[in-house]
Design an enzyme around this catalytic site. Structure first.
Site, PDB file in Angstrom:
ATOM      1  N   GLY A  58       0.825  -1.196   0.000  1.00  0.00           N
ATOM      2  CA  GLY A  58       0.000   0.000   0.000  1.00  0.00           C
ATOM      3  C   GLY A  58       0.857   1.242   0.000  1.00  0.00           C
ATOM      4  O   GLY A  58       2.082   1.193   0.141  1.00  0.00           O
ATOM      5  N   ILE A  92       1.034   3.796   2.148  1.00  0.00           N
ATOM      6  CA  ILE A  92       1.675   4.196   3.405  1.00  0.00           C
ATOM      7  C   ILE A  92       2.906   3.328   3.697  1.00  0.00           C
ATOM      8  O   ILE A  92       3.990   3.863   3.986  1.00  0.00           O
ATOM      9  CB  ILE A  92       0.681   4.188   4.571  1.00  0.00           C
ATOM     10  N   GLU A 144       4.900 -11.083   6.930  1.00  0.00           N
ATOM     11  CA  GLU A 144       4.103 -12.078   6.215  1.00  0.00           C
ATOM     12  C   GLU A 144       4.269 -11.902   4.712  1.00  0.00           C
ATOM     13  O   GLU A 144       4.331 -12.866   3.959  1.00  0.00           O
ATOM     14  CB  GLU A 144       2.635 -12.001   6.616  1.00  0.00           C
TER      15      GLU A 144
END
Length: 456
Positions: A242, A244, A263
């Site tokens: 994403g 951010i 992950e």
């Protein structure tokens, strides 16, 4: 420190099988491969009405097999198709095939979101690190289907970008069908499956799906800057995908001796490695290694991790276990949320009652960081939605919203207006801290609501 695989749920398919020697099979690997090689339409003839089919995660999904399966829809009823994070649009998800195939979403995304919210598909709640256990205890796996890299000289395929729950689901399956694709990178860690355990092989050379790198906004950069200031040299990182997390990765390139235990392995991590910020030298677990459970991004990322000894993928039951995460010194987790209330409850997977994604590994890493010596957890969000019409910090969550991360698991909350440290704060102190980082246009309204609720 070596892997803690003492509990049964940590044993992946690869861990159980990789040390077994196949003296007779080794001499006839190519012949065995040819005997098991069939057309996709022939392979899916094994599917029966009522079967539970498990597909590999994300980029590991097998498109040729799914297309062939969909062509059999008039012959099948109530086949359950389990998958986390489908990436491609698949015909079996179409409304006209709802009586033949019942999709079970383990993470709702673009391709299956409409089906879930229209009631044509089911949704499976759970923490990501528990999903392999689900296939061991609760769900009978009739057929496993996934994409793998080509077989090596010893008869092993690699699950490539998708180890996560994939290796465990394959170990539990009655029938294993693999789609072999030369574009799938071969990954290190616990990613192997031997040809002797495979029932059918299908070949396909479609490109592996890529996830474009999202552009970062000015607010993303501001939020990334706040987080980066609190990340110390020598920290171990979990970053998602994403705008951010990408902004955080860009700003962290001046840090020293960072590590990665995550992950999801992403393109932003490649940038951190190539900048010299990530060395892994201070990591408590797997020093010098990038540890993940799956990867998704651009072809640049796939080429970087292909047969790269620096990167190792393990089952999610290990990587995302809060107990394991907490053994990393100065573990830092950065997650996103859709909405947060004044106590710190995060609705990260639904918009009201409409399912948008899933819990995924958010709670796994939020809790793991709290176990870590010097660990820090961050929940990041823009202060508003719909071009400033709505505050994402609210007095109470929207009716029907699902709490993905409880108030007890939240450490820091970050918007473009600052950082609210919630851990160790009272309900009153939390409300005041969150109001202070809300958009100024909504602070008076939030204060009034907090007074009415007798929070402040």
């Amino acid at each position: 420190m070596s892997l803690d695989l003492s509990r049964e749920m940590y044993y992946s398919y690869a861990e159980k099988k990789k040390l077994i020697f196949y003296p007779r099979i080794q001499k006839n690997l190519r012949e065995l491969y040819k005997r098991k090689l069939v057309a996709a339409q022939e392979a899916v003839q094994v599917i029966k009405s009522g079967d539970n089919i498990v597909l590999a995660f994300g980029c590991g999904e097998p498109p040729a097999l799914l297309e062939a399966m969909a062509r059999r829809h008039h012959e099948l009823e109530e086949v359950k198709v389990h998958q986390m994070l489908p990436i491609r649009e698949a015909n079996y998800l179409n409304p006209e095939m709802a009586k033949s195939f019942r999709h079970v979403s383990w993470f709702t995304s673009g391709p299956n979101r409409q089906a879930v919210n229209e009631g044509r598909a089911d949704f499976m709640p759970g923490h990501f690190h528990e999903y392999p256990l689900f296939f061991q205890k609760y769900i009978n796996v009739d057929i496993f289907m996934g994409t793998v890299s080509p077989m090596d000289d010893r008869g092993y395929f690699s699950f490539g970008l998708s180890v996560d729950y994939t290796s465990t689901a394959a170990a539990q399956a009655r029938v294993i069908i693999l789609e072999v694709n030369p574009n799938m990178p071969r990954t290190r860690g616990e990613s192997l499956i031997h040809i002797s355990e495979v029932d059918f092989i299908v070949e396909n050379n479609d490109p592996i799906p890529e996830i474009p790198i999202p552009a970062t906004t000015e607010n993303d950069k501001i939020i990334g800057g706040y987080i980066a200031e609190l990340v110390e040299d020598g920290s171990t990182l979990q970053l998602g995908i994403g705008s951010i997390p990408n902004a955080v990765a860009d700003i962290l390139q001046h840090k020293k001796n960072l590590g990665i235990h995550t992950e999801m392995v992403t393109d932003g991590m490649v940038d951190l490695i190539e900048s010299g910020a990530v060395t892994g030298s201070k990591k408590t677990l797997h020093a010098g290694k990038i540890i993940g459970t799956f990867a998704a991004g651009t072809r640049r990322l796939y080429d970087f991790i292909s047969d790269n000894p620096l990167v190792e993928l393990y089952p999610v039951s290990y990587v995302n276990d809060p107990y394991i995460i907490g053994q990393n010194y100065k573990m830092v987790s950065i997650n996103a949320t859709l909405q947060i209330d004044l106590l710190g409850q995060c609705a990260s997977e639904s918009i009201g009652p409409r399912q948008y994604s899933a819990t995924g590994g958010q709670t796994d890493f939020a809790r793991g960081c709290l176990r870590s010596p010097g660990g820090k957890g961050f929940v990041a969000l823009h202060s508003t939605a719909k071009n400033g019409k709505f505050s994402k910090i609210v007095p109470v969550l929207q009716k029907g919203a699902v709490v993905s991360c409880s108030k007890n698991d939240v450490d820091h909350v970050v918007t473009e207006f600052g950082v609210a440290k919630l851990r160790g704060k009272t309900a009153r102190e939390r409300a005041l801290a969150l109001i202070a980082i809300a958009h100024p246009d909504f602070r008076t309204e939030l204060q009034a609501a907090a007074h009415k609720m007798e929070l402040i």
